[in-house]
Design an enzyme around this catalytic site. Structure first.
Site, short mmCIF file in Angstrom:
data_model
loop_
_atom_site.label_atom_id
_atom_site.label_comp_id
_atom_site.label_asym_id
_atom_site.label_seq_id
_atom_site.Cartn_x
_atom_site.Cartn_y
_atom_site.Cartn_z
N TYR A 107 0.83 -1.20 0.00
CA TYR A 107 0.00 0.00 0.00
C TYR A 107 0.87 1.26 0.00
O TYR A 107 1.48 1.59 1.02
CB TYR A 107 -0.90 0.02 1.25
N LYS A 158 -1.20 -7.82 -2.65
CA LYS A 158 -2.53 -7.21 -2.66
C LYS A 158 -2.32 -5.71 -2.80
O LYS A 158 -1.52 -5.13 -2.07
CB LYS A 158 -3.22 -7.56 -1.34
N ILE A 159 -3.01 -5.10 -3.74
CA ILE A 159 -2.86 -3.65 -3.91
C ILE A 159 -4.22 -2.98 -3.74
O ILE A 159 -5.25 -3.63 -3.87
CB ILE A 159 -2.24 -3.29 -5.29
P1 FBP Z 1 -11.64 -4.06 1.96
O1 FBP Z 1 -11.92 -4.96 0.79
O2 FBP Z 1 -12.82 -3.95 2.88
O3 FBP Z 1 -11.11 -2.71 1.48
O4 FBP Z 1 -10.47 -4.74 2.78
C1 FBP Z 1 -9.15 -4.71 2.35
C2 FBP Z 1 -8.22 -4.15 3.41
O5 FBP Z 1 -6.89 -4.15 2.93
C3 FBP Z 1 -8.27 -4.90 4.72
O6 FBP Z 1 -7.52 -6.08 4.65
C4 FBP Z 1 -7.73 -3.86 5.67
O7 FBP Z 1 -8.20 -3.98 6.96
C5 FBP Z 1 -8.24 -2.59 5.08
O8 FBP Z 1 -8.55 -2.82 3.73
C6 FBP Z 1 -7.24 -1.48 5.19
O9 FBP Z 1 -7.88 -0.30 4.88
P2 FBP Z 1 -7.14 1.09 4.76
O10 FBP Z 1 -7.08 1.35 3.29
O11 FBP Z 1 -8.03 2.05 5.48
O12 FBP Z 1 -5.78 0.98 5.37
#
Ligand code: FBP
Length: 251
Positions: free
Chosen positions: A144, A176-177
């Site tokens: 991320y 995962k992106i």
């Molecule tokens: P979603 O499909 O609900 O977006 O979940 C993916 C995720 O990466 C979760 O694994 C994690 O808790 C959350 O989104 C992180 O969200 P943020 O973008 O607020 O950090």
């Protein structure tokens, strides 16, 4: 030992149900149904998913290695949103060994690419990857982009592809992106990740038809599946939504 991806993929594709939001966001994402981990695990166990993602506490208290059929993926780091740091750091809170004791078939770790703490997280993730490989289970990176250095460019083609490439360079099996609908960006991300499988997060809850269409478009350019949370368990009928997504991904 080569990590065994067979348990958490089907026909080279993946559909994971993410439920680590209680730590990342607090219970604000939940309603009376989704606040209960047992109910979400039941959805995960429906046969539509190739993995269930959660933190160690939920794995320990709810996942039954003898009864649950869905493979377990334990997130090894996490943070709360309370500090809302511009440059986030997500500390490791669980070891590979502990995750294996709960029955994990894979482990996950969020790396905030571009954060001033990136180096610390890269080191933690590299050590996790080494241990996971020794134990023969896949390491999945939530790659991320986040922090001052990438502010406003978190979903740009260049930065997302850089985050994906970092996953390949670090030896991960799946990355995962963040959710994006831009096919040109996704296509370059997939190429940059090489042999590493790219899956998309679901992001905030959106219109169901729109979400299904975005999933189709992502698969067209080589994305291998989803690690989705809110767009399933906050859907009007989570199981129906899961079935529709499953059909798109696995045919
Ligand atoms: P979603 O499909 O609900 O977006 O979940 C993916 C995720 O990466 C979760 O694994 C994690 O808790 C959350 O989104 C992180 O969200 P943020 O973008 O607020 O950090």
């Amino acid at each position: 030992m080569k990590a065994n991806l067979d348990k958490i993929t089907k026909n080279n594709r993946a559909l994971f149900l993410a439920y680590d939001h209680g730590m990342e966001h607090g219970p604000t994402d939940f309603d009376d149904e989704s606040v209960d981990p047992a109910k979400i695990l039941k959805i995960a166990d429906s046969g539509y998913f190739t993995g269930f993602i959660c933190q160690k506490g939920i794995a320990e208290k709810y996942y039954d290695q003898d009864k649950n059929k869905v493979p377990l993926i334990v997130k090894l780091n996490g943070k709360t949103k309370l500090l809302a740091e511009e440059d986030p750091y997500s500390p490791q809170v669980c070891s590979v060994e502990e995750a294996l004791n709960y029955g994990a078939s894979a482990v996950g770790y969020t790396l905030y690419v571009g954060s001033q703490y990136e180096a610390k997280m890269m080191k933690e993730l590299a050590e996790i990857e080494e241990e996971a490989e020794e134990k023969g289970i896949p390491a999945i990176g939530w790659m991320y982009p986040r922090g001052k250095a990438v502010a406003g460019k978190e979903k740009s083609k260049e930065i997302l592809a850089y985050a994906a490439r970092l996953g390949l360079e670090l030896g991960l099996e799946i990355i995962k992106i963040p959710f994006t609908t831009n096919q040109e960006t996704l296509s370059w991300v997939v190429k940059s990740a090489g042999e590493v499988k790219v899956v998309l997060a679901g992001g905030s809850k959106i219109d169901e038809g729109e979400f299904l269409e975005a999933t189709k478009k992502a698969l067209e350019v080589g994305v291998k599946g989803l690690a989705v949370g809110r767009n399933v368990w906050r859907a009007k009928e989570p199981l129906k939504m899961a079935e529709k997504i499953n059909k798109i991904i696995f045919g």
